[in-house]
Design an enzyme around this catalytic site. Structure first.
Site, short mmCIF file in Angstrom:
data_model
loop_
_atom_site.label_atom_id
_atom_site.label_comp_id
_atom_site.label_asym_id
_atom_site.label_seq_id
_atom_site.Cartn_x
_atom_site.Cartn_y
_atom_site.Cartn_z
N SER A 28 0.71 -1.17 0.31
CA SER A 28 0.01 -0.01 0.27
C SER A 28 1.02 0.93 0.01
O SER A 28 2.24 0.84 0.39
CB SER A 28 -0.18 -0.62 1.26
OG SER A 28 -1.43 1.11 1.40
N TYR B 189 -2.80 -0.23 10.31
CA TYR B 189 -3.23 -1.23 9.28
C TYR B 189 -1.75 -0.77 8.58
O TYR B 189 -1.34 -1.94 7.52
CB TYR B 189 -3.86 -0.41 8.26
CG TYR B 189 -3.99 -0.34 7.15
CD1 TYR B 189 -5.15 -1.68 6.29
CD2 TYR B 189 -3.35 0.29 5.94
CE1 TYR B 189 -5.11 -2.22 4.91
CE2 TYR B 189 -3.75 0.24 4.21
CZ TYR B 189 -4.33 -1.09 4.18
OH TYR B 189 -4.46 -1.53 2.25
N1 LIG Z 1 -8.45 0.15 -1.34
C1 LIG Z 1 -7.65 0.24 -1.44
O1 LIG Z 1 -7.69 1.60 -1.18
C2 LIG Z 1 -5.89 0.03 -0.73
C3 LIG Z 1 -5.14 0.12 -1.21
C4 LIG Z 1 -3.92 0.26 -0.50
C5 LIG Z 1 -4.47 -1.42 -1.07
N2 LIG Z 1 -5.44 -1.83 -0.63
C6 LIG Z 1 -4.54 -3.42 -0.43
O2 LIG Z 1 -5.73 -3.66 -1.48
C7 LIG Z 1 -5.41 -5.61 -0.96
C8 LIG Z 1 -7.10 -5.92 -2.13
O3 LIG Z 1 -8.28 -5.21 -1.20
P1 LIG Z 1 -9.01 -4.38 -1.91
O4 LIG Z 1 -9.08 -2.95 -2.15
O5 LIG Z 1 -10.03 -4.89 -3.39
O6 LIG Z 1 -10.32 -4.79 -0.83
P2 LIG Z 1 -11.62 -6.38 -0.84
O7 LIG Z 1 -12.40 -6.10 1.00
O8 LIG Z 1 -12.86 -6.19 -1.73
O9 LIG Z 1 -10.94 -7.31 -1.18
C9 LIG Z 1 -9.77 -7.88 -0.18
C10 LIG Z 1 -10.12 -9.57 -0.24
O10 LIG Z 1 -9.87 -10.42 1.42
C11 LIG Z 1 -10.88 -10.82 1.93
N3 LIG Z 1 -9.89 -10.79 2.81
C12 LIG Z 1 -9.99 -10.71 4.13
N4 LIG Z 1 -9.93 -11.00 4.91
C13 LIG Z 1 -9.60 -12.86 5.26
C14 LIG Z 1 -9.24 -13.97 5.10
N5 LIG Z 1 -9.14 -13.65 6.90
N6 LIG Z 1 -9.20 -14.69 4.40
C15 LIG Z 1 -9.20 -15.04 3.87
N7 LIG Z 1 -9.93 -14.17 2.80
C16 LIG Z 1 -9.48 -12.32 3.49
C17 LIG Z 1 -11.76 -10.20 1.39
O11 LIG Z 1 -13.34 -11.19 2.14
C18 LIG Z 1 -12.28 -10.12 0.15
O12 LIG Z 1 -12.30 -10.65 -1.17
C19 LIG Z 1 -5.51 -5.45 0.23
O13 LIG Z 1 -4.36 -6.33 0.91
C20 LIG Z 1 -5.76 -4.21 0.66
O14 LIG Z 1 -4.83 -3.85 1.98
C21 LIG Z 1 -6.30 -1.94 -0.47
#
Ligand SMILES: NC(=O)c1ccc[n+]([C@@H]2O[C@H](COP(=O)([O-])OP(=O)(O)OC[C@H]3O[C@@H](n4cnc5c(N)ncnc54)[C@H](O)[C@@H]3O)[C@@H](O)[C@H]2O)c1
Length: 251
Positions: free
Chosen positions: A141, A154
């Protein structure tokens, strides 16, 4: 067109994981889709099957070591090996000042974002070693460079995952395993939906001010970066974190 390469994706049910799965299906990869959200995970499976992908969905909680062992074993049983690993599952907790967090929130975010990612590496890497190598992308991130306001825990998990990425780059070079961190800034998914309700107007303003000028990214755009980092870009980017913040400079 089918490519005889297997891509394992955690957090494949929604957001970036789903967008990545769909793009890889279009390119012909074999897909192992992992998530604890079974309903949405099966929807992703149906979407990639519409594109004729060879794919399986495995329900797993990435914080549970037995579940992680099982998703790795099931993937190998289905496809023989793991060529690429998108270590992507993650979550956010409500935004607070550090001293306002309770220990359960600390445990939750550390367990999913750091322990879950570590367990994935612990069980996938031996499969890659047996396969003479493999490429890993950890979803980190912009919080791996600089915390946004009220996001200390986080941010700590994402700094730590960036460190694991650098360690792999350093320690596994001669073993043909590469790792790259892909760092979205504001990505248009639902991950923050439950994180911002704690913010007063004043704190929200501080959060906005701590997020410098950037272009919010679609998960599809970040998925393109993940695919490049995992495949053609892996040698070049090994052991680094790719800043995908659309104009915000961190380094
Ligand atoms: N959206 C943003 O702004 C952003 C920015 C930087 C980094 N990220 C990172 O991107 C990655 C994907 O997130 P996203 O934005 O697509 O959000 P999202 O919530 O759509 O996807 C996260 C996925 O992880 C799964 N998950 C969570 N806990 C879990 C567990 N204990 N076991 C199995 N699966 C689990 C959720 O069910 C979901 O499908 C994450 O690592 C997040 O930290 C997101």
């Amino acid at each position: 067109m089918t490519i005889n390469k297997t891509f394992l994706i955690t957090g494949a049910a929604t957001g970036l994981g789903r967008a990545l799965a769909i793009k890889l299906a279009e390119q012909g990869y074999k897909l192992s889709l992992v998530d604890f959200n079974e309903e949405a995970g099966k929807e992703t499976l149906a979407l990639v099957k519409e594109k004729n992908a060879e794919a399986i969905f495995i329900k797993a909680d990435v914080t549970n070591e037995e579940n992680v062992k099982n998703y790795v074993e099931e993937t190998v049983r289905a496809f023989g090996t793991i060529d690429y690993f998108a270590n992507n599952a993650g979550m956010m907790i409500p935004l607070r000042l550090l001293h306002e967090y309770d220990i359960n929130e600390y445990d939750r975010v550390m367990n999913v974002n750091l322990k879950g990612a570590f367990l994935g590496l612990k069980y996938v890497i031996p499969v890659m070693l047996q396969n003479n190598g493999g490429n890993i992308v950890n979803t980190v991130s912009s919080n791996s460079f600089k915390p946004t306001a009220y996001n200390g825990l986080y941010s700590a998990t994402k700094h730590a995952l960036a460190a694991l990425t650098k360690s792999i780059g350093q320690d596994y070079q001669d073993l043909n395993i590469r790792a790259v961190g892909v760092a979205p800034n504001t990505m248009i998914t639902n991950i923050a939906a439950n994180a911002v309700h704690t913010l007063t107007e004043e704190r929200m303003a501080k959060l906005v001010a701590s997020t410098g000028p950037n272009i919010p990214a679609t998960p599809e755009a970040i998925a393109e970066a993940v695919i490049f980092a995992a495949t053609t870009g892996a040698d070049l980017l090994n052991g680094t974190v790719v800043n995908c913040a659309g104009g915000q400079i961190f380094q």
